[in-house]
Design a protein around this motif. Structure first.
Motif, mmCIF file in Angstrom:
data_model
loop_
_atom_site.group_PDB
_atom_site.id
_atom_site.type_symbol
_atom_site.label_atom_id
_atom_site.label_comp_id
_atom_site.label_asym_id
_atom_site.label_seq_id
_atom_site.Cartn_x
_atom_site.Cartn_y
_atom_site.Cartn_z
ATOM 1 N N UNK A 49 -5.512 -1.672 -3.398
ATOM 2 C CA UNK A 49 -5.613 -0.703 -2.309
ATOM 3 C C UNK A 49 -6.916 -0.956 -1.551
ATOM 4 N N UNK A 50 -6.855 -0.847 -0.232
ATOM 5 C CA UNK A 50 -8.013 -0.930 0.658
ATOM 6 C C UNK A 50 -7.659 -0.103 1.887
ATOM 7 N N UNK A 51 -8.615 0.139 2.749
ATOM 8 C CA UNK A 51 -8.322 0.922 3.947
ATOM 9 C C UNK A 51 -7.256 0.197 4.760
ATOM 10 N N UNK A 52 -6.127 0.890 4.966
ATOM 11 C CA UNK A 52 -5.025 0.339 5.755
ATOM 12 C C UNK A 52 -4.143 -0.656 5.031
ATOM 13 N N UNK A 53 -4.346 -0.829 3.720
ATOM 14 C CA UNK A 53 -3.561 -1.813 2.971
ATOM 15 C C UNK A 53 -3.188 -1.274 1.595
ATOM 16 N N UNK A 54 -2.012 -1.708 1.141
ATOM 17 C CA UNK A 54 -1.566 -1.343 -0.209
ATOM 18 C C UNK A 54 -0.615 -2.425 -0.702
ATOM 19 N N UNK A 55 -0.911 -2.973 -1.884
ATOM 20 C CA UNK A 55 -0.106 -4.055 -2.445
ATOM 21 C C UNK A 55 0.531 -3.629 -3.762
ATOM 22 N N UNK A 56 1.727 -4.161 -3.996
ATOM 23 C CA UNK A 56 2.454 -3.896 -5.233
ATOM 24 C C UNK A 56 3.057 -5.197 -5.736
ATOM 25 N N UNK A 57 3.408 -5.196 -7.011
ATOM 26 C CA UNK A 57 4.182 -6.284 -7.607
ATOM 27 C C UNK A 57 5.469 -5.650 -8.117
ATOM 28 N N UNK A 79 11.264 0.806 -1.468
ATOM 29 C CA UNK A 79 10.033 0.157 -1.920
ATOM 30 C C UNK A 79 9.040 0.063 -0.755
ATOM 31 N N UNK A 80 9.526 -0.330 0.432
ATOM 32 C CA UNK A 80 8.654 -0.408 1.612
ATOM 33 C C UNK A 80 8.080 0.962 1.944
ATOM 34 N N UNK A 81 8.900 2.002 1.871
ATOM 35 C CA UNK A 81 8.461 3.361 2.158
ATOM 36 C C UNK A 81 7.319 3.758 1.217
ATOM 37 N N UNK A 82 7.423 3.370 -0.034
ATOM 38 C CA UNK A 82 6.380 3.678 -1.013
ATOM 39 C C UNK A 82 5.069 3.005 -0.618
ATOM 40 N N UNK A 83 5.117 1.697 -0.384
ATOM 41 C CA UNK A 83 3.898 0.974 -0.020
ATOM 42 C C UNK A 83 3.310 1.430 1.297
ATOM 43 N N UNK A 84 4.173 1.666 2.274
ATOM 44 C CA UNK A 84 3.690 2.091 3.582
ATOM 45 C C UNK A 84 3.041 3.469 3.523
ATOM 46 N N UNK A 85 3.599 4.358 2.714
ATOM 47 C CA UNK A 85 3.008 5.704 2.626
ATOM 48 C C UNK A 85 1.599 5.641 2.047
ATOM 49 N N UNK A 86 1.388 4.803 1.033
ATOM 50 C CA UNK A 86 0.043 4.659 0.471
ATOM 51 C C UNK A 86 -0.888 3.975 1.472
ATOM 52 N N UNK A 87 -0.436 2.920 2.146
ATOM 53 C CA UNK A 87 -1.273 2.233 3.136
ATOM 54 C C UNK A 87 -1.681 3.196 4.244
ATOM 55 N N UNK A 88 -0.715 3.975 4.734
ATOM 56 C CA UNK A 88 -0.999 4.932 5.805
ATOM 57 C C UNK A 88 -1.963 6.008 5.322
ATOM 58 N N UNK A 89 -1.787 6.467 4.100
ATOM 59 C CA UNK A 89 -2.660 7.504 3.544
ATOM 60 C C UNK A 89 -4.116 7.053 3.509
ATOM 61 N N UNK A 90 -4.358 5.769 3.301
ATOM 62 C CA UNK A 90 -5.744 5.285 3.222
ATOM 63 C C UNK A 90 -6.479 5.354 4.545
ATOM 64 N N UNK A 91 -5.759 5.563 5.639
ATOM 65 C CA UNK A 91 -6.403 5.662 6.953
ATOM 66 C C UNK A 91 -6.760 7.100 7.313
ATOM 67 N N UNK A 92 -6.434 8.038 6.428
ATOM 68 C CA UNK A 92 -6.719 9.451 6.687
ATOM 69 C C UNK A 92 -8.204 9.750 6.496
ATOM 70 N N UNK A 93 -8.714 10.628 7.327
ATOM 71 C CA UNK A 93 -10.097 11.070 7.186
ATOM 72 C C UNK A 93 -10.175 12.487 6.633
ATOM 73 N N UNK A 94 -9.003 13.109 6.472
ATOM 74 C CA UNK A 94 -8.920 14.451 5.891
ATOM 75 C C UNK A 94 -7.552 14.578 5.235
ATOM 76 N N UNK A 95 -7.359 15.627 4.456
ATOM 77 C CA UNK A 95 -6.064 15.870 3.820
ATOM 78 C C UNK A 95 -5.040 16.150 4.909
ATOM 79 N N UNK A 96 -3.961 15.363 4.934
ATOM 80 C CA UNK A 96 -2.923 15.570 5.932
ATOM 81 C C UNK A 96 -1.579 15.101 5.380
ATOM 82 N N UNK A 97 -0.515 15.670 5.925
ATOM 83 C CA UNK A 97 0.836 15.287 5.513
ATOM 84 C C UNK A 97 1.433 14.399 6.601
ATOM 85 N N UNK A 98 2.306 13.495 6.185
ATOM 86 C CA UNK A 98 2.938 12.583 7.127
ATOM 87 C C UNK A 98 4.318 12.229 6.621
#
Length: 166
Positions: A49-57, A79-98
């Motif tokens: 995990x990094x800002x704007x990125x999320x990797x899985x195996x 599977x894409x939805x899972x990874x994308x949700x985590x990647x998107x979450x890392x760009x948040x600056x506050x608690x938010x739902x998406x």
């Protein structure tokens, strides 16, 4: 007492670090959403995990395939939805739902039971209300691209409630 800074990358990394080691034991799925527990996505491991990125195996389990052992296409979107949700979450600056707005999926090569696939999600644009995330599915052995998914994400007002959906 000083207010603690919101750090989604640190929160996700802490979750990943608390996962059981690769000792053959099943991961603790008690905190996973109901659909994840129902689909048995235990072959999916969070790796980076990094800002704007999320990797899985993803080690593809036979129960996620057609009779011929090829992955059912809708599973790729889950599977894409899972990874994308985590990647998107890392760009948040506050608690938010998406929520997911849409997906566009391109399949290049079949994925088969028993194969290991690297799943890499990256936010390519984020505005105040909308984001675009891309996910690539790469066969670990051949290093060839199997699928590419582009998803749009939107900030929403969502009440998750206190009781899990049954």
């Amino acid at each position: 007492m000083a207010e603690q800074a919101f750090d989604p990358v640190a929160n996700i990394q802490m979750m990943m670090d608390s996962a059981p080691p690769s000792d053959g034991k099943e991961p603790d799925m008690s905190m996973a959403p109901p659909f994840v527990r129902g689909m048995n996505l235990s072959g999916l491991k969070f790796t980076r995990v990094a800002v704007g990125e999320f990797d899985m195996e993803w080690t593809i389990d036979a129960h996620l395939t057609h009779f011929d052992g090829l992955v059912q296409g809708g599973i790729v979107n889950v599977i894409a939805d899972t990874g994308q949700s985590f990647a998107y979450a890392t760009t948040s600056t506050k608690q938010e739902a998406f929520s997911t707005v849409d997906f566009s999926t391109r399949f290049f090569r079949p994925m088969k039971a028993g194969e290991i696939v690297e799943v890499k999600s990256q936010v390519i644009n984020r505005s105040r209300r909308l984001g675009v995330v891309e996910t690539q599915f790469i066969n670990q052995q051949t290093e060839k691209l199997c699928a590419h998914v582009t998803g749009s994400w939107m900030i929403v007002n969502r009440d998750f409630g206190v009781e899990p959906v049954k």
